[in-house]
Design an enzyme around this catalytic site. Sequence first.
Site, mmCIF file in Angstrom:
data_model
loop_
_atom_site.group_PDB
_atom_site.id
_atom_site.type_symbol
_atom_site.label_atom_id
_atom_site.label_comp_id
_atom_site.label_asym_id
_atom_site.label_seq_id
_atom_site.Cartn_x
_atom_site.Cartn_y
_atom_site.Cartn_z
ATOM 1 N N LYS A 103 0.854 -1.187 0.000
ATOM 2 C CA LYS A 103 0.000 0.000 0.000
ATOM 3 C C LYS A 103 0.892 1.239 0.000
ATOM 4 C CE LYS A 103 -3.874 1.877 2.756
ATOM 5 N NZ LYS A 103 -4.700 1.608 3.957
ATOM 6 N N SER A 193 -9.641 2.021 2.853
ATOM 7 C CA SER A 193 -8.484 2.731 2.310
ATOM 8 C C SER A 193 -7.500 1.803 1.629
ATOM 9 C CB SER A 193 -7.779 3.537 3.408
ATOM 10 O OG SER A 193 -7.138 2.725 4.349
ATOM 11 N N SER A 217 -10.021 -1.172 7.346
ATOM 12 C CA SER A 217 -9.441 -0.813 6.048
ATOM 13 C C SER A 217 -8.723 -1.962 5.365
ATOM 14 C CB SER A 217 -8.482 0.375 6.201
ATOM 15 O OG SER A 217 -9.209 1.559 6.406
#
Length: 524
Positions: A103, A193, A217
């Site tokens: 990420k 997210s 998330s």
Amino acid sequence: MHSLKALTLLGTLCFSVLANAHNTPFKIEEASIRDIQAAFDKKTLTSRQLVEWYVNRIHEHDHHYNSVSEINPDIFKLASKADAERKAGKKRGPLHGIPILLKDNIATGDKMHNTAGSLALYSDACKPTRDSTIASKLRKAGALILGKACMSEWANFRTSDGSGAEYKDADGWSGRCGQTRNAYNITRSPSGSSGGPAVAVALNFVTASIGTDTDCSITAPAAIHGLVGIRPTVGLISRDMVIPIAHSQDTPGPMAKSVTDAAIMMEVLAGQDSRDPLTNMPPVPKKPVKYTNYLKKNGLRGARIGIPRHVFWEKWNRPEEKAVAEQAIQKLKELGATIVDPADILTIDRISDMSYGLGGLEYTLLYYEFKQDIQAYLAKLKKQCPMKSLSDLIQYNKDHADVEMPLFKQEVFEISQNTTNLNDPFYQKTLRLVRKLSGSQGIDAAFRKYKLDAMFVPVDWAFFPPQPLAMAGYPQINVPIGTDDEGVPFAVSFYAPAYSEHKLIQYAYALEQATKARRPPTLL
């Protein structure tokens, strides 16, 4: 700003499947870590071939999805090096030669950026100067860091009103990537997210990925992409050089196509780190846990599983999914579990009271901590980086509103900026209250009362955050169980008190093997 556009397309590779010496095809799509390692060992696949296949697939299809923000410019060199090491008899670890996406808030000390999706950090001056502990551990285990995955800007902590965005929420949008789209249905939000890491794994753009979780998330985007996601206990995996929201709840964790792959990743990532003091505090396990030892098909036999009906099941407003989830409860019984139904968390209504403080207990903590924690992260960057504090980020967005605020504003940033510091008595009082209501008087009390091993809940963004397990810093793992009438997967999850990951992996594996519900999406 999409970095992939700057790379040269490799051209269509001559293999969508690879053949071994016996002309038996090896299919890369949906291949597990163990499948790939077996192919490496048999010399029917190389890391270089695997990386080329993934990169070509990303170039060919990701313009529909915007899941990958940047490909490591050194990835082919790294793959060739992994092949040479394997040929010389040197295998670094369980992920040797396996591509992994991070990420875009997990730092690498190479040529890649680390931006949390924001153009404010998308510059050479703001590049990290060293690996995060996560990146370092992955490399030590032999993994190839393929690139960075798109994410909701600032991990969805910039606005509380994303109604101007494509999906009427801020999920999956960032100044750096634009809008990330659901792998199964581009008219649906990618959720959470960590949407980019989930989309990329679901579409077989990469073997597995690492996301981050403050409150669902990891588990929410994993759930709607047919993946297994693990939100570990806060402090089990280092947060060193991970762009934060809040230290009391943040944790990185794996996202993969199976419980087995997620467990392999956990063995690599978990452990103490001097750069993250929480990883050294009791009761952190002193010895590494062999999570793959808990991959047992009969793993639910004798387990006591609680069903917290109040809030978690009562407010679920998707009848077709609920019917399948209720069948999953029956499947737990068939697999030998004792079901305690209901097994409610008595403090859940107080936890869910949004009138407290700055928009509820959880958000009050996050507002206070983000201001301090983001400043601490920015202080670790080069002196040339102009971003030193939250106020600098706020000003950058104002100065570049055309690219950073075309769809929604930054009122969450502004609320956080107006907090004081972590010595504020109100913050300290809120922290104690959160820990008590979510932990000792909440989840812990329910587990004692009903003598539980785990709780079992559907994964549905509609009724959280706040989640008591996230507020308590407890672990969670989700398992796909079906697909809705729009073709999008949905899931259930197990959670338990701190450092119960081995149990959760055991229960999730047993359910996964009994249902085998994952189905890959169809590429556009």
